[in-house]
Design a protein around this motif. Sequence first.
Motif, PDB file in Angstrom:
ATOM      1  N   LEU A   1     -15.029 -24.484  55.808  1.00  0.00           N
ATOM      2  CA  LEU A   1     -14.696 -23.995  54.464  1.00  0.00           C
ATOM      3  C   LEU A   1     -15.192 -22.579  54.200  1.00  0.00           C
ATOM      4  CD1 LEU A   1     -15.312 -27.164  52.253  1.00  0.00           C
ATOM      5  CD2 LEU A   1     -13.131 -26.248  53.099  1.00  0.00           C
ATOM      6  N   ALA A   2     -15.968 -22.025  55.100  1.00  0.00           N
ATOM      7  CA  ALA A   2     -16.583 -20.704  54.894  1.00  0.00           C
ATOM      8  C   ALA A   2     -15.611 -19.625  54.411  1.00  0.00           C
ATOM      9  CB  ALA A   2     -17.315 -20.266  56.159  1.00  0.00           C
ATOM     10  N   PRO A   3     -14.416 -19.490  54.984  1.00  0.00           N
ATOM     11  CA  PRO A   3     -13.557 -18.371  54.576  1.00  0.00           C
ATOM     12  C   PRO A   3     -12.798 -18.551  53.261  1.00  0.00           C
ATOM     13  CG  PRO A   3     -12.503 -19.585  56.358  1.00  0.00           C
ATOM     14  CD  PRO A   3     -13.862 -20.203  56.146  1.00  0.00           C
ATOM     15  N   PHE A   4     -12.935 -19.676  52.587  1.00  0.00           N
ATOM     16  CA  PHE A   4     -12.092 -19.951  51.419  1.00  0.00           C
ATOM     17  C   PHE A   4     -12.800 -19.624  50.104  1.00  0.00           C
ATOM     18  CE2 PHE A   4     -10.535 -22.508  54.881  1.00  0.00           C
ATOM     19  CZ  PHE A   4      -9.192 -22.167  54.868  1.00  0.00           C
TER      20      PHE A   4
ATOM     21  N   LYS B   1     -18.370 -38.347  48.533  1.00  0.00           N
ATOM     22  CA  LYS B   1     -18.996 -37.669  49.681  1.00  0.00           C
ATOM     23  C   LYS B   1     -18.287 -36.352  49.994  1.00  0.00           C
ATOM     24  CE  LYS B   1     -22.349 -40.371  51.087  1.00  0.00           C
ATOM     25  NZ  LYS B   1     -23.730 -39.919  51.068  1.00  0.00           N
ATOM     26  N   THR B   2     -16.969 -36.334  49.838  1.00  0.00           N
ATOM     27  CA  THR B   2     -16.212 -35.102  50.052  1.00  0.00           C
ATOM     28  C   THR B   2     -16.639 -34.051  49.037  1.00  0.00           C
ATOM     29  OG1 THR B   2     -14.333 -36.304  50.969  1.00  0.00           O
ATOM     30  CG2 THR B   2     -13.888 -34.106  50.101  1.00  0.00           C
ATOM     31  N   LEU B   3     -16.687 -34.436  47.773  1.00  0.00           N
ATOM     32  CA  LEU B   3     -17.090 -33.509  46.722  1.00  0.00           C
ATOM     33  C   LEU B   3     -18.507 -33.000  46.971  1.00  0.00           C
ATOM     34  CD1 LEU B   3     -16.338 -32.113  44.074  1.00  0.00           C
ATOM     35  CD2 LEU B   3     -17.193 -34.144  42.876  1.00  0.00           C
ATOM     36  N   GLU B   4     -19.394 -33.881  47.319  1.00  0.00           N
ATOM     37  CA  GLU B   4     -20.776 -33.505  47.609  1.00  0.00           C
ATOM     38  C   GLU B   4     -20.842 -32.484  48.753  1.00  0.00           C
ATOM     39  OE1 GLU B   4     -24.933 -35.909  48.000  1.00  0.00           O
ATOM     40  OE2 GLU B   4     -23.285 -36.640  49.257  1.00  0.00           O
TER      41      GLU B   4
ATOM     42  N   ALA C   1     -21.531 -26.914  50.581  1.00  0.00           N
ATOM     43  CA  ALA C   1     -21.032 -25.759  51.323  1.00  0.00           C
ATOM     44  C   ALA C   1     -20.965 -24.510  50.442  1.00  0.00           C
ATOM     45  CB  ALA C   1     -19.655 -26.062  51.910  1.00  0.00           C
ATOM     46  N   GLY C   2     -21.269 -24.674  49.155  1.00  0.00           N
ATOM     47  CA  GLY C   2     -21.298 -23.536  48.241  1.00  0.00           C
ATOM     48  C   GLY C   2     -19.939 -23.077  47.767  1.00  0.00           C
ATOM     49  N   LYS C   3     -19.004 -24.014  47.619  1.00  0.00           N
ATOM     50  CA  LYS C   3     -17.633 -23.663  47.231  1.00  0.00           C
ATOM     51  C   LYS C   3     -17.285 -24.187  45.842  1.00  0.00           C
ATOM     52  CE  LYS C   3     -16.766 -21.465  50.884  1.00  0.00           C
ATOM     53  NZ  LYS C   3     -16.421 -20.043  50.816  1.00  0.00           N
ATOM     54  N   ASN C   4     -16.587 -23.354  45.069  1.00  0.00           N
ATOM     55  CA  ASN C   4     -16.014 -23.818  43.815  1.00  0.00           C
ATOM     56  C   ASN C   4     -14.937 -24.830  44.172  1.00  0.00           C
ATOM     57  OD1 ASN C   4     -17.517 -22.032  42.127  1.00  0.00           O
ATOM     58  ND2 ASN C   4     -16.154 -20.380  42.753  1.00  0.00           N
ATOM     59  N   VAL C   5     -14.808 -25.870  43.352  1.00  0.00           N
ATOM     60  CA  VAL C   5     -13.930 -26.968  43.735  1.00  0.00           C
ATOM     61  C   VAL C   5     -13.258 -27.612  42.532  1.00  0.00           C
ATOM     62  CG1 VAL C   5     -15.878 -28.595  43.787  1.00  0.00           C
ATOM     63  CG2 VAL C   5     -13.798 -29.145  45.063  1.00  0.00           C
ATOM     64  N   VAL C   6     -11.994 -27.988  42.742  1.00  0.00           N
ATOM     65  CA  VAL C   6     -11.252 -28.814  41.792  1.00  0.00           C
ATOM     66  C   VAL C   6     -10.975 -30.118  42.527  1.00  0.00           C
ATOM     67  CG1 VAL C   6      -9.144 -29.078  40.438  1.00  0.00           C
ATOM     68  CG2 VAL C   6     -10.194 -26.807  40.692  1.00  0.00           C
TER      69      VAL C   6
ATOM     70  N   GLU D   1     -24.745 -22.755  42.505  1.00  0.00           N
ATOM     71  CA  GLU D   1     -24.049 -21.846  41.602  1.00  0.00           C
ATOM     72  C   GLU D   1     -22.531 -21.905  41.778  1.00  0.00           C
ATOM     73  OE1 GLU D   1     -25.903 -18.004  42.154  1.00  0.00           O
ATOM     74  OE2 GLU D   1     -27.673 -18.636  41.030  1.00  0.00           O
ATOM     75  N   VAL D   2     -22.017 -23.135  41.786  1.00  0.00           N
ATOM     76  CA  VAL D   2     -20.573 -23.331  41.919  1.00  0.00           C
ATOM     77  C   VAL D   2     -20.024 -24.061  40.695  1.00  0.00           C
ATOM     78  CG1 VAL D   2     -20.602 -23.319  44.441  1.00  0.00           C
ATOM     79  CG2 VAL D   2     -20.816 -25.495  43.230  1.00  0.00           C
TER      80      VAL D   2
END
Length: 191
Positions: A62-65, A79-82, A87-92, A112-113
């Motif tokens: 997920l690093a490049p996204f 677990k996926t959301l966690e 990984a430090g990614k903003n998520v919907v 800080e996501v």
Amino acid sequence: MTIAVLGGGMVGRAIAIDLAKEYAVTCFDLNANNLEEIKKEDAAIQVVPVDLSVFSEYKNFLAPFDIVVTAVPGFMGYKTLEAVIAAGKNVVDISFFSEDALQLDKLAKNKEVTVITDCGVAPGMSNFILGRYNAEMKIDSFECYVGGLPRNPKPPFYYKAPFSPVDVDTGIYQAGEARRRWKGGYTSSPE
């Protein structure tokens, strides 16, 4: 903006195809058929075969996204959301799961996501839409009908439920449990 869509099933595929109209999208799924269907619909969408149950790998792929959308079955949702948050990614997140997403609040704040959960059609977008209009006007009642209209309707229902049956069953059970508690105490048997 680069977007990762985790899960290429019926709902994840629709999300990836829709987002690809304006953004660079990569879809991750273990199922080769799901990924093939996505490429048939839109060759510009990058597809990556990956086992999404190996949560320890999320940080690497997920690093490049810029943002992640999760569209996995409910049993994997929490677990996926966690893992996405870690990984430090903003998520919907559109996945329904029985665990309490607020348990991930501290992790999200530490990373800080921004995390938007339960953002399916309903619950999800219907709640946001209702909330907006409720802030602007007095709403006395609200009814929301949710379902799927398939491209090739088949009898007897001419309807398609795009939701995981297990997740729907769990959601109905949880709603019933909440109602029993609200009515004056927990009982394990129906009223």
